[in-house]
Design an enzyme around this catalytic site. Sequence first.
Site, short mmCIF file in Angstrom:
data_model
loop_
_atom_site.label_atom_id
_atom_site.label_comp_id
_atom_site.label_asym_id
_atom_site.label_seq_id
_atom_site.Cartn_x
_atom_site.Cartn_y
_atom_site.Cartn_z
N LYS A 54 1.12 -1.31 0.27
CA LYS A 54 0.08 0.22 0.16
C LYS A 54 1.02 1.05 -0.19
O LYS A 54 0.55 2.07 -0.27
CB LYS A 54 -0.79 -0.03 0.90
CG LYS A 54 -1.70 -0.58 0.66
CD LYS A 54 -2.26 -1.47 2.41
CE LYS A 54 -3.51 -2.68 2.38
NZ LYS A 54 -4.12 -3.06 3.61
N GLN A 98 -3.55 -1.33 10.10
CA GLN A 98 -3.73 -2.28 9.11
C GLN A 98 -4.25 -3.24 10.11
O GLN A 98 -3.67 -3.82 11.54
CB GLN A 98 -2.64 -2.81 9.06
CG GLN A 98 -1.78 -4.18 8.16
CD GLN A 98 -2.78 -4.36 6.84
OE1 GLN A 98 -3.06 -3.64 5.71
NE2 GLN A 98 -4.00 -5.71 6.67
N ASP A 121 -10.03 3.76 4.49
CA ASP A 121 -9.94 2.29 4.89
C ASP A 121 -11.63 2.26 4.31
O ASP A 121 -12.61 1.17 4.20
CB ASP A 121 -10.28 0.96 6.50
CG ASP A 121 -9.07 0.50 5.25
OD1 ASP A 121 -8.85 0.28 3.97
OD2 ASP A 121 -8.05 0.02 6.43
#
Length: 288
Positions: A54, A98, A121
Amino acid sequence: MAARLIDGKALAQTVRDRIAADTKDLQAKTGVRPGLATILVGEDPASALYVRSKQKACEAAGISIEDFKLSAATSQAELLTLVEKMNHDPNIHGILVQLPLPKQIDTKVILNAVDPLKDADGFHPYNLGKLVEGNPVFEACTPKGIIAMIDSTGVAIEGKRAVVVGRSNIVGKPVALMLLHRHATVTVCHSKTKDLPAVCREADILVVAIGKAKFVTADMVKDGAVVIDVGTNRLADGKFVGDVDFEPVSQRAGWISPVPGGVGPMTITMLLANTLESAKRTAVAKAT
Ligand code: NDP
């Protein structure tokens, strides 16, 4: 007839090139450079690899990265303090925590602590609620990527029968809502669904997100259907496969996404897209 491939890797590159151009333009016109904070807790190698992919994609697009690597022993209070700091950092437009987090940390508490306006997200309950309402701020990356992949085929979503297999909060439910908002007639299946093959066979658009290797076989697919395989499964021989039995299903489907090289690269790309959108909102707010 063999299905046409929905090449997630190629599509992701096209979208990333556009994001890079927009990022440059935004910075030149407003001085705002999109920034993403990435927070990794612990040393899980798979999570570390995801975060690195990412970050690399962001850097290639001109998005700045604040990289936080915390020890596996980090307390919930320490993580909350960092999230709060990022919430107030004017150079940060997206925050990625994460998952999974270590056991001593309540994932829900952390996800709820992220400023919904920096929730790149799209996991915050506020953003899930806005999606239900049909007025999203941040859409979760994987579902957003799936919709872009379906759109790339040129097959209209409106009026189609769509079947989503899997009902998680990060894939199944949000993608079902997005398909509904695009006027598909949507059925959501799960582990208690009766006669799943018959339901799948009704699908013009079939999205599979369950995490079971090669679960969807050719007899479960309608001729010409668009099949999106979200699953990622590692076989005993180390091979990486999806939830769809690719070869036989591609003899029946009209379009099919591969694993790897399908939904994965598009998920990362949508994180970039969300961070850029957030930075654009900041620039507009600064100007008014
Ligand atoms: P979850 O484990 O959270 O959810 C799995 C869902 O599948 C559940 O709703 C479950 O039903 C359903 N399910 C399990 N077994 C069956 C079955 N036999 N028949 C019908 N439904 C079943 O998974 P996620 O949504 O997080 O992820 C799904 C897959 O997608 C995983 O392989 C994951 O790695 C992958 N993934 C890939 C991403 C990418 O970027 N490529 C991103 C996110 C996920 P029930 O609710 O009844 O238990």
